[in-house]
Design a protein around this motif. Structure first.
Motif, PDB file in Angstrom:
ATOM      1  N   SER A  35      76.024  36.470  15.317  1.00 12.15           N
ATOM      2  CA  SER A  35      75.093  37.397  15.953  1.00 12.15           C
ATOM      3  C   SER A  35      75.769  38.617  16.543  1.00 12.15           C
ATOM      4  O   SER A  35      75.118  39.611  16.824  1.00 12.15           O
ATOM      5  CB  SER A  35      74.272  36.678  17.029  1.00 12.15           C
ATOM      6  N   SER A  36      77.082  38.570  16.719  1.00  8.64           N
ATOM      7  CA  SER A  36      77.749  39.710  17.331  1.00  8.64           C
ATOM      8  C   SER A  36      78.553  40.543  16.344  1.00  8.64           C
ATOM      9  O   SER A  36      79.233  41.472  16.746  1.00  8.64           O
ATOM     10  CB  SER A  36      78.676  39.229  18.451  1.00  8.64           C
ATOM     11  N   CYS A  37      78.472  40.230  15.076  1.00 10.01           N
ATOM     12  CA  CYS A  37      79.215  41.011  14.089  1.00 10.01           C
ATOM     13  C   CYS A  37      78.737  42.455  14.127  1.00 10.01           C
ATOM     14  O   CYS A  37      77.535  42.708  14.093  1.00 10.01           O
ATOM     15  CB  CYS A  37      78.997  40.458  12.673  1.00 10.01           C
ATOM     16  N   GLY A  38      79.652  43.366  14.212  1.00 12.32           N
ATOM     17  CA  GLY A  38      79.289  44.779  14.284  1.00 12.32           C
ATOM     18  C   GLY A  38      78.728  45.263  12.968  1.00 12.32           C
ATOM     19  O   GLY A  38      79.291  45.007  11.919  1.00 12.32           O
ATOM     20  N   SER A  39      77.627  45.950  13.045  1.00 11.85           N
ATOM     21  CA  SER A  39      77.001  46.441  11.826  1.00 11.85           C
ATOM     22  C   SER A  39      77.311  47.896  11.563  1.00 11.85           C
ATOM     23  O   SER A  39      77.197  48.363  10.448  1.00 11.85           O
ATOM     24  CB  SER A  39      75.483  46.276  11.928  1.00 11.85           C
ATOM     25  N   ASN A  43      71.334  51.965  16.517  1.00 13.29           N
ATOM     26  CA  ASN A  43      70.340  51.098  17.154  1.00 13.29           C
ATOM     27  C   ASN A  43      68.921  51.641  17.012  1.00 13.29           C
ATOM     28  O   ASN A  43      67.970  50.914  17.198  1.00 13.29           O
ATOM     29  CB  ASN A  43      70.679  50.902  18.634  1.00 13.29           C
ATOM     30  N   SER A 132      75.873  42.789   8.002  1.00 18.85           N
ATOM     31  CA  SER A 132      74.928  42.233   8.983  1.00 18.85           C
ATOM     32  C   SER A 132      74.103  43.299   9.690  1.00 18.85           C
ATOM     33  O   SER A 132      73.596  43.064  10.782  1.00 18.85           O
ATOM     34  CB  SER A 132      75.649  41.353  10.011  1.00 18.85           C
ATOM     35  N   ASN A 136      71.578  42.217  12.568  1.00 17.48           N
ATOM     36  CA  ASN A 136      71.823  42.704  13.927  1.00 17.48           C
ATOM     37  C   ASN A 136      70.648  43.521  14.450  1.00 17.48           C
ATOM     38  O   ASN A 136      70.280  43.392  15.617  1.00 17.48           O
ATOM     39  CB  ASN A 136      73.108  43.530  13.981  1.00 17.48           C
ATOM     40  N   GLY A 139      68.130  41.202  15.614  1.00 17.22           N
ATOM     41  CA  GLY A 139      68.546  40.287  16.680  1.00 17.22           C
ATOM     42  C   GLY A 139      68.711  38.849  16.223  1.00 17.22           C
ATOM     43  O   GLY A 139      68.423  37.923  16.972  1.00 17.22           O
TER      44      GLY A 139
END
Length: 178
Positions: A35-39, A43, A132, A136, A139
Motif C-alpha cells: 500500500s505504500s509503494c510510490g506511484s 494525487n 501501483s 495507490n 487507496g
C-alpha cells in the motif's frame, strides 16, 4: 537442572517466536509495503485516467471501460486468495454483460500475471498496474481487493478479501444495479 521461578523450562518457545505470530507480522508488513509503494502519480489525477498496459500489450485507462458500471479486481500471481477467486469473477463476467470487468495485477511480472489469467480462464480485460499508480490512487490496503465503480468513476464499494461468485453477484446487485 535449573528451573525458572515460575517452574518453566527457560527454552520454551514464547508467543512472539511462534510461527503463526511471525506469519501475521509478515502479512501485515507485506500489506504496508504494497500500500505504500510510490506511484509517482499526481494525487489530483483521477484513478480512471491513469494509463496502464493490458496483458496483450495495448495501453488503456479504466475510463475507457466506463460505458457501464465496473468491477475492478486487483490481483497478483503470488496471492493465493486472488488465484482462488478469479474463476468466480469470470463466471460473473459471463453472467453480467451490463457490467465491465477489469483485472489489474500489481507487484507482479507480466509473465506470471499472464499465466495466472490463462490458468484461471479469465477472458475479461486484464493488465498491469506496474508502478501501483492506480492502486495507490484508490487507496488499496490489502490483497485481493475489488472496487465497484459507477459510470462516472465513483467508487461505490470496496471489498478487501476474496469473494465467491455468489458474493460478487450480490455486490453487483447492491452497488451497480440502481
Amino acid at each position: 537442572m535449573a528451573r525458572t521461578s515460575a517452574g518453566r523450562n527457560p527454552q520454551k518457545v514464547s508467543a512472539k517466536t511462534h510461527p503463526s505470530w511471525c506469519l501475521c507480522w509478515l502479512t501485515l508488513l507485506c500489506i504496508v509495503v504494497v500500500s505504500s509503494c510510490g506511484s509517482g502519480a499526481d494525487n489530483n489525477v483521477q484513478p480512471t485516467r491513469i494509463s496502464f498496459e493490458l496483458l496483450n500489450g495495448d495501453t488503456t485507462t479504466l475510463a475507457s471501460y466506463l460505458d457501464r458500471p465496473m468491477v475492478l479486481n486487483f490481483f497478483a500471481s503470488w496471492c493465493a486468495p486472488c488465484r482462488a477467486e478469479m474463476p468466480a469473477f469470470e463466471e460473473q463476467h459471463q453472467q453480467n454483460p451490463q457490467v465491465a470487468f477489469v483485472g489489474l495485477a500489481i507487484n507482479d511480472t507480466r509473465t506470471l500475471a499472464s499465466e495466472l489469467v490463462a490458468d484461471t480462464g479469465v477472458t475479461y480485460p486484464t493488465g498491469m498496474d506496474a508502478n501501483s499508480a492506480i492502486a495507490n490512487a484508490l487507496g488499496l490496503i490489502g490483497m485481493p481487493t475489488t472496487f465497484y465503480l459507477s459510470t462516472d468513476g465513483e467508487v461505490l464499494h470496496r471489498h478487501t478479501g476474496s469473494l465467491t461468485a455468489t458474493q460478487i453477484a450480490s455486490q453487483i446487485s447492491t452497488y451497480l444495479q440502481q
